[in-house]
Every structure is written in C-alpha cells, then in structure tokens.
Design an enzyme around this catalytic site. Structure first.
Site, PDB file in Angstrom:
ATOM      1  N   GLY A  55       0.855  -1.186   0.000  1.00  9.82           N
ATOM      2  CA  GLY A  55       0.000   0.000   0.000  1.00  9.82           C
ATOM      3  C   GLY A  55       0.885   1.226   0.000  1.00  9.82           C
ATOM      4  N   CYS A  82       5.373  -6.071   1.711  1.00  5.91           N
ATOM      5  CA  CYS A  82       5.693  -4.649   1.671  1.00  5.91           C
ATOM      6  C   CYS A  82       4.989  -3.880   2.800  1.00  5.91           C
ATOM      7  CB  CYS A  82       5.350  -4.103   0.293  1.00  5.91           C
ATOM      8  SG  CYS A  82       6.387  -2.726  -0.130  1.00  5.91           S
ATOM      9  N   TYR A  83       4.021  -3.026   2.494  1.00  2.58           N
ATOM     10  CA  TYR A  83       3.307  -2.338   3.578  1.00  2.58           C
ATOM     11  C   TYR A  83       2.736  -3.359   4.559  1.00  2.58           C
ATOM     12  CZ  TYR A  83      -0.170   0.458   6.065  1.00  2.58           C
ATOM     13  OH  TYR A  83      -0.900   1.067   7.038  1.00  2.58           O
ATOM     14  N   HIS A 172       8.064  -7.574  -3.536  1.00  3.53           N
ATOM     15  CA  HIS A 172       6.787  -8.039  -4.096  1.00  3.53           C
ATOM     16  C   HIS A 172       6.961  -9.401  -4.780  1.00  3.53           C
ATOM     17  CE1 HIS A 172       4.275  -4.497  -3.402  1.00  3.53           C
ATOM     18  NE2 HIS A 172       5.405  -3.829  -3.500  1.00  3.53           N
ATOM     19  N   GLU A 174       4.753 -11.237  -5.924  1.00  2.38           N
ATOM     20  CA  GLU A 174       3.710 -11.478  -6.925  1.00  2.38           C
ATOM     21  C   GLU A 174       4.061 -10.971  -8.316  1.00  2.38           C
ATOM     22  OE1 GLU A 174       3.694  -9.382  -4.511  1.00  2.38           O
ATOM     23  OE2 GLU A 174       2.628  -7.522  -4.930  1.00  2.38           O
ATOM     24  N   SER A 226     -18.443  -9.518 -29.633  1.00  2.00           N
ATOM     25  CA  SER A 226     -17.594  -9.093 -30.752  1.00  2.00           C
ATOM     26  C   SER A 226     -16.890 -10.270 -31.400  1.00  2.00           C
ATOM     27  CB  SER A 226     -16.534  -8.120 -30.237  1.00  2.00           C
ATOM     28  OG  SER A 226     -15.574  -8.824 -29.465  1.00  2.00           O
ATOM     29  N   VAL A 229     -11.928 -12.760 -27.449  1.00  2.00           N
ATOM     30  CA  VAL A 229     -11.889 -13.737 -26.353  1.00  2.00           C
ATOM     31  C   VAL A 229     -12.796 -13.312 -25.190  1.00  2.00           C
ATOM     32  CG1 VAL A 229     -10.394 -14.878 -24.669  1.00  2.00           C
ATOM     33  CG2 VAL A 229      -9.514 -14.344 -26.942  1.00  2.00           C
ATOM     34  N   ASP A 230     -12.684 -12.062 -24.786  1.00  2.00           N
ATOM     35  CA  ASP A 230     -13.398 -11.641 -23.580  1.00  2.00           C
ATOM     36  C   ASP A 230     -14.910 -11.701 -23.744  1.00  2.00           C
ATOM     37  OD1 ASP A 230     -10.836 -11.156 -22.847  1.00  2.00           O
ATOM     38  OD2 ASP A 230     -10.969  -8.980 -23.023  1.00  2.00           O
ATOM     39  N   SER A 231     -15.409 -11.114 -24.836  1.00  2.00           N
ATOM     40  CA  SER A 231     -16.870 -11.115 -24.968  1.00  2.00           C
ATOM     41  C   SER A 231     -17.381 -12.530 -25.245  1.00  2.00           C
ATOM     42  CB  SER A 231     -17.340 -10.116 -26.023  1.00  2.00           C
ATOM     43  OG  SER A 231     -17.004 -10.542 -27.315  1.00  2.00           O
ATOM     44  N   SER A 232     -16.577 -13.357 -25.894  1.00  2.00           N
ATOM     45  CA  SER A 232     -17.018 -14.729 -26.164  1.00  2.00           C
ATOM     46  C   SER A 232     -17.125 -15.537 -24.870  1.00  2.00           C
ATOM     47  CB  SER A 232     -16.043 -15.439 -27.105  1.00  2.00           C
ATOM     48  OG  SER A 232     -16.037 -14.796 -28.352  1.00  2.00           O
ATOM     49  N   LYS A 369      -6.196 -12.126 -18.410  1.00  2.00           N
ATOM     50  CA  LYS A 369      -6.448 -12.692 -19.740  1.00  2.00           C
ATOM     51  C   LYS A 369      -6.283 -14.214 -19.797  1.00  2.00           C
ATOM     52  CE  LYS A 369      -7.415 -11.466 -23.974  1.00  2.00           C
ATOM     53  NZ  LYS A 369      -8.333 -10.370 -24.314  1.00  2.00           N
TER      54      LYS A 369
END
Ligand code: XMP
Length: 513
Positions: A55, A82-83, A172, A174, A226, A229-232, A369
């Site tokens: 943070g 971290c924080y 970090h 991650e 559309s 990938v995302d909308s499908s 994604k």
C-alpha cells in the site's frame, strides 16, 4: 462445495489483484477484502491464511490503514507483503521508521539473499533478484521473529515467526521481476497454511454461474458479442448461467478476418440463448467509403457499431442487465488517468448511454487474460476462439491503409489467412504476441510469368510484448517468411510484393493505423 480459502487484505497496493491471481494459480481459492473488513466477517470466511498487501502509506502515520490486530490471535498464518510486512511488524511490537538514508530505501530489482531453512524459501536458491518498492525501514523486528532474507542495503528483507506462521517480505513476490516469487507464495500456501490445492477453474466456473443466477434472477440480459476472447467467454458463461434470458448481439461489420463471423456463430450453437447476428457489412462500407484518415475510420466504426447495436437492442425490448466482457487489466488501465490519446481505441465501453437497461454486469472483472482463456476452455468454447490473439475493434478497416473497398478487404483477408496458417504450421504462434498482415496503399511494378504487374504491397507485422504498451518485432525465421511471401504472391490476386515490418513500438505502434 466449500474450499480452503485465503483472504487477501487490501491496503491499497497496485498489485493486489495480481496477488489473488497468483494464489489461484497455485490452486487455492482466494478473495480480496478491504483492510477494514470486520473481524467477525473474516472469521466467518474461515481462511487458512491471510495475505496483507502492499500500500502507499507509512504505518506510523496518522490515518494509515490498519487491520484489526485480533487477526494475529486467530491462530491463522499471515504473509505480509511490503506495507503488509511493515504493518505486521508495527502491530506486533516492532519499530518502523522512514528510511533515513537513501541506501535503506529500495526500489526496483535488488539482489537478495535468502535463508532456505525458512519455510517460505524452502527448496529455492539462496540468492535471487527481488522487486522492491519501499521507503520505510523496519528498525526493530517484533519479538519472536527472525531475519530470513537480506540485501546489501537492508538486513531484514524478510522476517519470520515460524512458530506462529507469520511471515513478512519487503519486496513483491507477486510480480514477474521477482525470481521464484510464485514459488514463495506457493510455499506460504502449502508449507505454512496447509493448502491442499482444492481449487480449479471448474470450481470458479461453478461459483461464477451461481452468483450470476443469484444476481440476475428471472431478469433479461443483453450482451454485445464481438467474437474476441473476452466477450465470447462472457457470452458462454452467461449462456450457461441464464440460458434463454440472454440475448447476444453479434454485429457483423464485415471487417473481421477470414471465416471469423461464421466461426463465432458456430461456436455458440450449443447454447440455448438468443443469438442475433446482424449483417451490417454494407452499412459499414457505405459509411467508410472514401475515408482515409485513421482516426475518422475509428470514429465512424465506433459510432456505427453503437447505432446498429442500439437498433437491435430496441427490438429485444427493455432488458434488466447489460453485460460487458470487461477483464481486470481493462479495469486497471481505465484508471490510468489522462495519458495522451495515441489512438482512440474502440470497444463497446460507450454503450450504456444508448440502451435501456437497469444495471451492468461484468462477470470477468476479476480475471486476467489467461484466466479468461482457461475459463473459456472450461466452458467448452473451441480453441480457435479461446486462444485468439488481440484484434482491434475497428478490425481490418485499420489494416487496409487508405480508403476501403470490399475487394481490398477480401485481398487482405486471404493474405492474412495464409500468413496465420504458416505461422501456426511453423509452430511459432505461441511465441508471438500478435501477428497480422496489412494491405498498404502502395502499388509497385512486378513481373509474373511473362507479364508486367502493377499491384499492391502487403506488409507483414509480428510482435512480441508483455503489455502491448511496448513491443519488439518478432524474429521470424527467413524460411518461414519466404514461404509466406511465396504463397501470398502466388495465391492472392492483387499482391505482387511482400515486406516485413522491422520496427518496434515505440517509435511505431503495433497496428499501422
Ligand atoms: P497499438 O497499435 O496502439 O495497439 O500499438 C496496441 C494493441 O491494441 C490493439 N488495438 C485495439 N484494440 N480497439 C481494441 O480493442 C482498438 O481500437 C484498437 N486499436 C489497437 C492492437 O491490436 C494491439 O494489440
């Protein structure tokens, strides 16, 4: 079905969803909660461990976010990042101050030395690069803690109280820049919290479907599909959850790649939902006739898309929910502020003003994604849809340089299909982030058989990138380029010259317009 759960307590750091995603990647269910979540609620969640995020604050300042200190008495392991690490030290009786000397502040990649006897670093190398970003310094670590990692500038890069299961790292784990970062998170989950890895994408799917059903009830949902990938994936998930209450409007603007429209339609056959394919090809071409300026093209397409969608939506009647395939990186990027507009990206983001609905739902909002792709596979979507590379909203309109005609679009479609086919056949598709053909507006002289030709030049583009903000041109082997070029010139009428684009971004962009 209940799962082991990790609670990520959010202190406002920029990588918090990334932490959650790493935990899920390790096969453990995880939820991000605000730092102020009441203790009782946290107890009810029955976590096997907590992760305190980074943070922007300093723990010793007034109004710095603090979690309920009782968390440390629950007998549940805590990893502070971290924080989160400094907060843990501070809460448990250590001392944290602003780093007095510049050398004690650490930013960026830092060589770090780990004590591999510590469960967090078990089985990992003793030395590695970690990604630091902290201006505060743990002057005194709390009682019961030992130092578990150090750097040249800082003696306490990681602290551990193995008995109580409390661990803190100043860096970090991650982010990708930290070597073995995910392995450290995995160690925390499996070595410290006793995780069994009982969470999978199949579970995520079930949970997501249940929560969509609960939210939507008997309501009606509308989605602009559309074919990306995302909308499908969003469509498939909603179809699975609410079936016929869902209407998907797929605007066929004629600017898609070869066979794409039919592929999308076929992919959604298995679901009982309302699938509307609008043939708007002529309409778009008419609007775009004679337009050569890239930004004008983008604007026209964006607006026309909304018009068509709006008309279809009206036919559907009032809906309760407008669904959008927003994914987590979109959420971060849209918060990026007033960066200069290089190109006006067209997505369906502007729709809500135009359609009569009550609420927006974004079922993929927390996914990255590759998680979206995984979910798509889990839902049974075909691989060609799920592993599709990014494709701009304005489609081939911005890959035909200059004015657009049906013939030029067809020419580009054929050439692009050959290029994609050969890249896949050469086994290069996975290593390239995006590749496509561009029909330039340049014609040049060639010779074919015994005759002179005066045809278009095609450009091939291929880039590697992590974030699409910067990109390098892909080093495609010459023999592959040779095959692509030979095939295109022989098989596609109207092209007699093929070039390969060897510019990185910046200074060029990925698309040509
Ligand atoms: P540029 O050309 O700006 O592209 O380097 C970066 C990435 O964005 C994609 N792109 C778009 N995506 N709508 C989209 O959804 C758009 O209008 C658009 N324009 C570019 C491009 O394909 C690349 O992946």
């Amino acid at each position: 079905m209940s799962h082991q759960m990790i609670v990520v307590l959010d202190f406002g750091g920029q990588y918090n969803q990334l932490i959650a995603r790493r935990v899920r990647e390790c096969g453990v269910y995880c939820e991000v909660k605000p730092f102020s979540t009441p203790l009782e609620e946290l107890k009810r969640m029955n976590p096997i461990g907590f992760i305190f995020t980074g943070g922007p604050n300093s723990v010793y300042l007034e109004n710095a976010p603090h979690a309920d200190p009782e968390i440390f008495r629950l007998g549940v392991p805590v990893l502070g990042i971290c924080y989160g690490c400094q907060l843990m030290a501070y809460t448990l009786g250590g001392k944290v101050t602003a780093a007095q000397e510049d050398s004690a502040r650490e930013y960026g990649k830092t060589e770090t030395f780990f004590d591999t006897a510590c469960p967090l670093f078990k089985g990992l190398p003793e030395k590695g690069v970690s990604w630091m970003s902290h201006g505060d310094y743990m002057e005194k670590v709390p009682e019961g803690f030992v130092l578990a990692a150090h750097s040249k500038a800082c003696p306490n890069v990681a602290i551990a109280d193995v008995k109580r299961g409390f661990y803190g790292v100043q860096y970090h784990p991650e982010v990708n820049h930290t070597e073995n970062g995910v392995a450290m998170i995995r160690n925390f989950l499996y070595e410290v919290c006793g995780a069994t890895g009982d969470w999978t994408m199949e579970d995520y799917k079930k949970t997501a479907i249940a929560s969509i059903r609960e939210k939507v009830g008997g309501g009606r949902v509308l989605l602009a599909l559309s074919g990306g990938v995302d909308s499908s994936v969003c469509a498939a998930l909603l179809a699975e959850a609410v079936g016929e209450q869902l209407t998907c409007v797929f605007v066929d603007h004629g600017l898609m790649r070869k066979n794409e429209g039919d592929e999308v339609e076929t992919a959604f056959k298995p679901w009982a939902m309302h699938f509307v394919r609008v043939d708007a090809r002529d309409r778009f071409l008419e609007k775009l006739a004679g337009v050569t300026e890239p930004e004008r093209k983008r604007k026209i397409i964006g607006e026309e898309f909304i018009r068509v969608f709006e008309e279809e939506a009206r036919k559907t009647g009032a809906v309760d929910f407008l669904a959008q395939g927003t994914i987590y990186p979109d959420v971060i990027e849209s918060g990026a502020g007033d960066a200069a507009v290089i190109k006006s990206h067209h997505n369906v983001g502007g729709l809500p003003d135009y359609v009569d609905f009550k609420e927006i739902i974004e079922p993929l909002r927390l996914l990255f994604k590759d998680e979206v792709r995984q979910l798509g596979r889990e839902l049974g979507l075909p691989e060609y849809l799920v592993s599709r590379q990014p494709f701009p909203g304005p489609g081939l309109a911005i890959r035909v340089i200059g004015d657009l005609t049906r013939e030029k679009l067809d020419t580009l479609r054929d050439a692009d299909a050959i290029y994609r086919e050969e890249i896949s056949a050469a086994g290069l598709a996975e290593g390239i982030s995006q590749y496509f053909a561009v029909l330039t507006n340049t014609r040049s002289v060639g010779v074919m058989g015994d005759g002179r030709t005066y045809d278009y030049t095609l450009a091939l583009r291929a880039v590697t990138t992590n974030d699409f903000m910067t990109a390098d041109w892909a080093r495609i082997p010459y023999d592959v380029l040779d095959r692509v070029s030979t095939r295109i010139v022989n098989e596609v009428v109207g092209i007699n010259r093929v070039c390969y684009d060897v510019t990185s971004k910046p200074p060029a962009t990925i698309e040509w317009e």
